[in-house]
Design a protein around this motif. Structure first.
Motif, PDB file in Angstrom:
ATOM      1  N   LEU A 220       0.614  -1.375   0.281  1.00 46.33           N
ATOM      2  CA  LEU A 220       0.087   0.052  -0.116  1.00 46.33           C
ATOM      3  C   LEU A 220       1.107   1.186  -0.270  1.00 46.33           C
ATOM      4  O   LEU A 220       0.534   2.081  -0.836  1.00 46.33           O
ATOM      5  N   LEU A 221       2.132   1.114   0.665  1.00 47.53           N
ATOM      6  CA  LEU A 221       2.068   2.880   1.022  1.00 47.53           C
ATOM      7  C   LEU A 221       3.405   3.177  -0.233  1.00 47.53           C
ATOM      8  O   LEU A 221       3.370   4.452  -0.964  1.00 47.53           O
ATOM      9  N   HIS A 222       3.677   2.052  -1.012  1.00 45.24           N
ATOM     10  CA  HIS A 222       4.454   2.004  -1.854  1.00 45.24           C
ATOM     11  C   HIS A 222       3.763   2.419  -3.245  1.00 45.24           C
ATOM     12  O   HIS A 222       4.180   3.179  -4.096  1.00 45.24           O
ATOM     13  N   GLN A 223       2.351   2.480  -3.127  1.00 47.25           N
ATOM     14  CA  GLN A 223       0.831   2.318  -4.302  1.00 47.25           C
ATOM     15  C   GLN A 223       1.213   3.875  -4.075  1.00 47.25           C
ATOM     16  O   GLN A 223       0.545   4.424  -4.798  1.00 47.25           O
ATOM     17  N   PHE A 224       1.210   4.310  -2.817  1.00 49.98           N
ATOM     18  CA  PHE A 224       1.043   5.888  -2.804  1.00 49.98           C
ATOM     19  C   PHE A 224       2.222   6.520  -3.614  1.00 49.98           C
ATOM     20  O   PHE A 224       2.020   7.656  -3.929  1.00 49.98           O
ATOM     21  N   LEU A 225       3.415   6.015  -3.619  1.00 49.65           N
ATOM     22  CA  LEU A 225       4.702   6.558  -4.296  1.00 49.65           C
ATOM     23  C   LEU A 225       4.567   6.705  -5.251  1.00 49.65           C
ATOM     24  O   LEU A 225       5.058   7.441  -5.673  1.00 49.65           O
ATOM     25  N   ALA A 226       4.484   5.596  -6.204  1.00 50.14           N
ATOM     26  CA  ALA A 226       4.110   5.413  -7.759  1.00 50.14           C
ATOM     27  C   ALA A 226       3.003   6.166  -8.399  1.00 50.14           C
ATOM     28  O   ALA A 226       2.292   5.932  -8.345  1.00 50.14           O
ATOM     29  N   GLU A 227       4.012   6.083  -9.141  1.00 51.90           N
ATOM     30  CA  GLU A 227       3.023   7.096  -9.980  1.00 51.90           C
ATOM     31  C   GLU A 227       1.666   6.260 -11.290  1.00 51.90           C
ATOM     32  O   GLU A 227       0.608   6.804 -11.157  1.00 51.90           O
ATOM     33  N   ASN A 228       1.951   4.637 -11.718  1.00 52.01           N
ATOM     34  CA  ASN A 228       0.887   4.045 -12.304  1.00 52.01           C
ATOM     35  C   ASN A 228      -0.072   3.199 -11.101  1.00 52.01           C
ATOM     36  O   ASN A 228      -1.368   3.363 -11.045  1.00 52.01           O
TER      37      ASN A 228
ATOM     38  N   PRO B 247      14.958  12.148   2.567  1.00 50.93           N
ATOM     39  CA  PRO B 247      14.797  14.147   3.614  1.00 50.93           C
ATOM     40  C   PRO B 247      13.758  14.203   4.659  1.00 50.93           C
ATOM     41  O   PRO B 247      13.524  14.436   5.595  1.00 50.93           O
ATOM     42  N   ALA B 248      12.954  13.718   3.711  1.00 53.81           N
ATOM     43  CA  ALA B 248      11.398  13.699   4.621  1.00 53.81           C
ATOM     44  C   ALA B 248      11.253  12.981   5.314  1.00 53.81           C
ATOM     45  O   ALA B 248      10.867  13.316   6.691  1.00 53.81           O
ATOM     46  N   LEU B 249      11.482  11.533   5.771  1.00 55.92           N
ATOM     47  CA  LEU B 249      11.633  10.972   7.208  1.00 55.92           C
ATOM     48  C   LEU B 249      13.119  11.016   8.030  1.00 55.92           C
ATOM     49  O   LEU B 249      12.571  11.213   9.280  1.00 55.92           O
ATOM     50  N   ALA B 250      13.441  11.576   7.319  1.00 56.10           N
ATOM     51  CA  ALA B 250      14.771  11.753   7.851  1.00 56.10           C
ATOM     52  C   ALA B 250      14.262  12.996   9.286  1.00 56.10           C
ATOM     53  O   ALA B 250      15.200  12.717  10.390  1.00 56.10           O
ATOM     54  N   GLU B 251      13.315  13.492   8.896  1.00 55.71           N
ATOM     55  CA  GLU B 251      13.270  14.715   9.680  1.00 55.71           C
ATOM     56  C   GLU B 251      11.849  13.920  10.744  1.00 55.71           C
ATOM     57  O   GLU B 251      12.330  14.637  11.921  1.00 55.71           O
ATOM     58  N   VAL B 252      10.888  12.942  10.433  1.00 55.10           N
ATOM     59  CA  VAL B 252      10.123  12.201  11.276  1.00 55.10           C
ATOM     60  C   VAL B 252      11.239  11.665  12.332  1.00 55.10           C
ATOM     61  O   VAL B 252      11.415  11.384  13.639  1.00 55.10           O
ATOM     62  N   GLY B 253      12.268  11.055  11.798  1.00 48.70           N
ATOM     63  CA  GLY B 253      13.678  10.701  12.710  1.00 48.70           C
ATOM     64  C   GLY B 253      13.369   8.777  13.264  1.00 48.70           C
ATOM     65  O   GLY B 253      14.086   8.837  14.250  1.00 48.70           O
ATOM     66  N   PRO B 254      13.582   8.143  12.135  1.00 44.04           N
ATOM     67  CA  PRO B 254      12.920   6.698  12.545  1.00 44.04           C
ATOM     68  C   PRO B 254      14.616   6.519  12.782  1.00 44.04           C
ATOM     69  O   PRO B 254      15.482   7.001  11.862  1.00 44.04           O
TER      70      PRO B 254
ATOM     71  N   ALA C  85       5.220  14.615  -6.014  1.00 51.81           N
ATOM     72  CA  ALA C  85       6.234  13.741  -5.768  1.00 51.81           C
ATOM     73  C   ALA C  85       5.849  13.958  -3.674  1.00 51.81           C
ATOM     74  O   ALA C  85       5.805  12.869  -3.092  1.00 51.81           O
ATOM     75  N   GLU C  86       5.802  15.533  -3.812  1.00 51.06           N
ATOM     76  CA  GLU C  86       5.441  16.038  -2.843  1.00 51.06           C
ATOM     77  C   GLU C  86       4.261  15.017  -2.030  1.00 51.06           C
ATOM     78  O   GLU C  86       3.604  14.436  -0.903  1.00 51.06           O
ATOM     79  N   GLY C  87       2.855  14.926  -2.841  1.00 55.12           N
ATOM     80  CA  GLY C  87       1.679  14.738  -2.633  1.00 55.12           C
ATOM     81  C   GLY C  87       2.251  12.761  -1.898  1.00 55.12           C
ATOM     82  O   GLY C  87       1.243  12.986  -1.380  1.00 55.12           O
ATOM     83  N   ARG C  88       2.681  12.339  -3.375  1.00 51.91           N
ATOM     84  CA  ARG C  88       3.135  11.157  -2.766  1.00 51.91           C
ATOM     85  C   ARG C  88       3.846  10.326  -1.726  1.00 51.91           C
ATOM     86  O   ARG C  88       3.355   9.384  -1.589  1.00 51.91           O
ATOM     87  N   ILE C  89       4.484  10.901  -1.500  1.00 55.28           N
ATOM     88  CA  ILE C  89       5.161  10.854  -0.692  1.00 55.28           C
ATOM     89  C   ILE C  89       4.647  10.937   0.959  1.00 55.28           C
ATOM     90  O   ILE C  89       4.486   9.938   2.210  1.00 55.28           O
ATOM     91  N   ARG C  90       3.748  11.656   0.915  1.00 56.61           N
ATOM     92  CA  ARG C  90       2.574  12.400   1.899  1.00 56.61           C
ATOM     93  C   ARG C  90       2.342  10.903   2.573  1.00 56.61           C
ATOM     94  O   ARG C  90       2.500  10.425   4.263  1.00 56.61           O
ATOM     95  N   PHE C  91       1.719   9.744   2.243  1.00 56.84           N
ATOM     96  CA  PHE C  91       1.233   8.560   3.325  1.00 56.84           C
ATOM     97  C   PHE C  91       2.188   8.136   3.829  1.00 56.84           C
ATOM     98  O   PHE C  91       2.287   8.107   4.989  1.00 56.84           O
ATOM     99  N   THR C  92       3.124   8.012   3.481  1.00 55.02           N
ATOM    100  CA  THR C  92       4.242   6.701   4.301  1.00 55.02           C
ATOM    101  C   THR C  92       5.164   8.118   5.024  1.00 55.02           C
ATOM    102  O   THR C  92       5.425   7.659   6.141  1.00 55.02           O
ATOM    103  N   VAL C  93       4.986   8.869   5.006  1.00 50.91           N
ATOM    104  CA  VAL C  93       5.704   9.964   5.655  1.00 50.91           C
ATOM    105  C   VAL C  93       4.378  10.044   7.438  1.00 50.91           C
ATOM    106  O   VAL C  93       4.849  10.229   8.402  1.00 50.91           O
ATOM    107  N   GLU C  94       3.148  10.013   6.576  1.00 47.04           N
ATOM    108  CA  GLU C  94       2.778  10.314   7.538  1.00 47.04           C
ATOM    109  C   GLU C  94       2.344   9.131   8.482  1.00 47.04           C
ATOM    110  O   GLU C  94       1.448   8.846   9.808  1.00 47.04           O
ATOM    111  N   VAL C  95       2.116   8.051   8.000  1.00 42.78           N
ATOM    112  CA  VAL C  95       2.469   6.476   8.857  1.00 42.78           C
ATOM    113  C   VAL C  95       3.290   6.774   9.905  1.00 42.78           C
ATOM    114  O   VAL C  95       3.161   6.042  11.086  1.00 42.78           O
TER     115      VAL C  95
END
Ligand SMILES: Cc1cc2nc3c(=O)[nH]c(=O)nc-3n(C[C@H](O)[C@H](O)[C@H](O)COP(=O)(O)O)c2cc1C
Length: 369
Positions: free
Chosen positions: A189-197, A259-266, A209-219
């Motif tokens: 699912l998270l990869h499905q949000f990242l990918a264009e198709n 970088p967006a994940l790095a900011e969240v810091g896992p 790209a900012e929109g498509r990464i949002r779900f992974t970042v928010e999870v």
């Protein structure tokens, strides 16, 4: 098939390492491996406790893709972590590992299948970012069935799925895991949000790209808020087409995501198909300040030649911190010791034993005498 090798006792692969609050006994990590050995309602039992306890000498175990909610189930007999019985089942598994390694060096991968799921298996129409059907068949309790068109996630579905990931992470900690790995790889699912198709959305969860990464970042944000960043890792598989994924501009997606994940810091990022000869590897290493787990994805020849040691050592030299191996641990409960001492490896048994029930091909791989 076995192999012989020189005993490479000085390798950095066998150094101990820190991961958040854990001390790992080596830099060798057991990659998550789906094996369909849970009960029909996703409860881990004795087979799974035995399997993981046999592999407790891994520096870290990342346990197989496990469903955070009912609709996220991919295949039959995949474990879950959303019911009381599933939590109790996993507690027996982590207890068995802890009894051997004395520490419980074990994370649980949280995997939501999205469109890679079937109503005949989960009892639900699968959810996905867009109504793009997985163009293949899926294993179900009735045998192989065509995938169905998924239902487009509403904003409410997105919010409740994020909350389910956070709850699943709390459940994993309650079940004795040291942490969880958020699965944003391999076409789930998270990869499905990242990918264009697979993400054709035009709202805040798609488009750029900012929109498509949002779900992974928010999870990942919700999961770190639930259990603490030191207990959370994230798996990504940039540029690989598993489960019908076509990312579009891979470079652009991961230049935004990492970088967006790095900011969240896992505490770690886990990179599948890690290849120091691809520019992406250096770019990700540069953008990721934390622990980088590299999974090289070996050819059969590499497994036969040295079990992946050369690839692993090269990745450490190029900046990876830990090396994940899948099929090596699948076939060798004592993989670390075998690689350290240079004894032959067990061959991976036939494919039909991968995703079936029962102990055969699961609990019966021998340790070296
Ligand atoms: C039987 C099997 C099951 C797998 N299940 C998962 C899984 O649940 N989650 C995941 O992220 N990757 C999964 N993978 C991919 C592995 O984690 C790993 O990336 C792959 O096996 C390549 O590493 P290797 O060359 O060391 O085997 C699976 C691979 C295999 C062979």
């Amino acid at each position: 098939m076995t192999h012989t090798q020189q005993a490479p006792t000085t390798s950095r692969l066998f150094e101990s390492a820190r991961l958040g609050g854990l001390t790992l006994s080596s830099r060798l990590v057991m990659a998550p491996l789906t094996r369909n050995r849970a009960s029909a309602d996703g409860v881990p039992g004795e087979l799974m406790a035995t399997h993981y306890a046999q592999r407790a000498s891994a520096g870290l175990i990342i346990a197989e893709g496990t469903t955070p909610n009912a609709v996220g189930q991919t295949y039959p007999h995949i474990p879950g972590i959303h019911s009381a019985a599933q939590i109790a089942g996993w507690r027996r598994v982590t207890g068995a590992v802890h009894a051997v390694d004395g520490a419980g060096r074990m994370f649980l991968q949280l995997q939501h299948g999205g469109r890679v799921g079937h109503p005949g298996t989960s009892g639900h129409i699968p959810l996905a970012p867009s109504a793009v059907r997985f163009p293949e068949t899926l294993q179900t309790p009735m045998g192989l069935e065509d995938a169905v068109e998924p239902r487009v996630m509403t904003d409410g579905d997105i919010r409740s799925t994020i909350a389910d990931f956070a709850d699943a992470a709390r459940n994993a900690v309650a079940a004795g895991f040291a942490g969880v790995e958020v699965h944003s790889a391999n076409g789930h699912l998270l990869h499905q949000f990242l990918a264009e198709n697979t993400n054709r959305r035009t709202d805040a969860w798609g488009g750029t790209a900012e929109g498509r990464i949002r779900f992974t970042v928010e999870v990942v944000r919700a999961v770190t808020e639930a259990i603490g960043a030191e207990r959370v890792g994230v798996r990504i598989s940039p540029g690989t087409g598993v489960n019908g994924i076509e990312e579009g501009d891979t470079q652009e997606i991961y230049a935004a995501l990492v970088p967006a994940l790095a900011e969240v810091g896992p505490v770690y990022l886990h990179l599948v198909h890690a290849d120091p000869d691809r520019p992406l590897f250096a770019a990700i290493r540069k953008a990721w300040p934390g622990t980088l787990i590299a999974n090289p994805v070996l050819t059969r020849e590499e497994v036969a030649a040295d079990g992946g040691m050369a690839r692993g050592e090269r990745l450490l030299a190029e900046g990876a911190d830990l090396i994940a191996l899948g099929r090596g641990f699948l076939a060798n409960p004592d993989l670390v010791e075998r690689l350290r001492t240079g004894v032959p490896l067990n061959a991976v048994r036939p494919e039909f034993l991968m995703y079936v029930q029962g102990a055969e091909g699961y609990n019966d791989y021998p340790v070296h005498a």
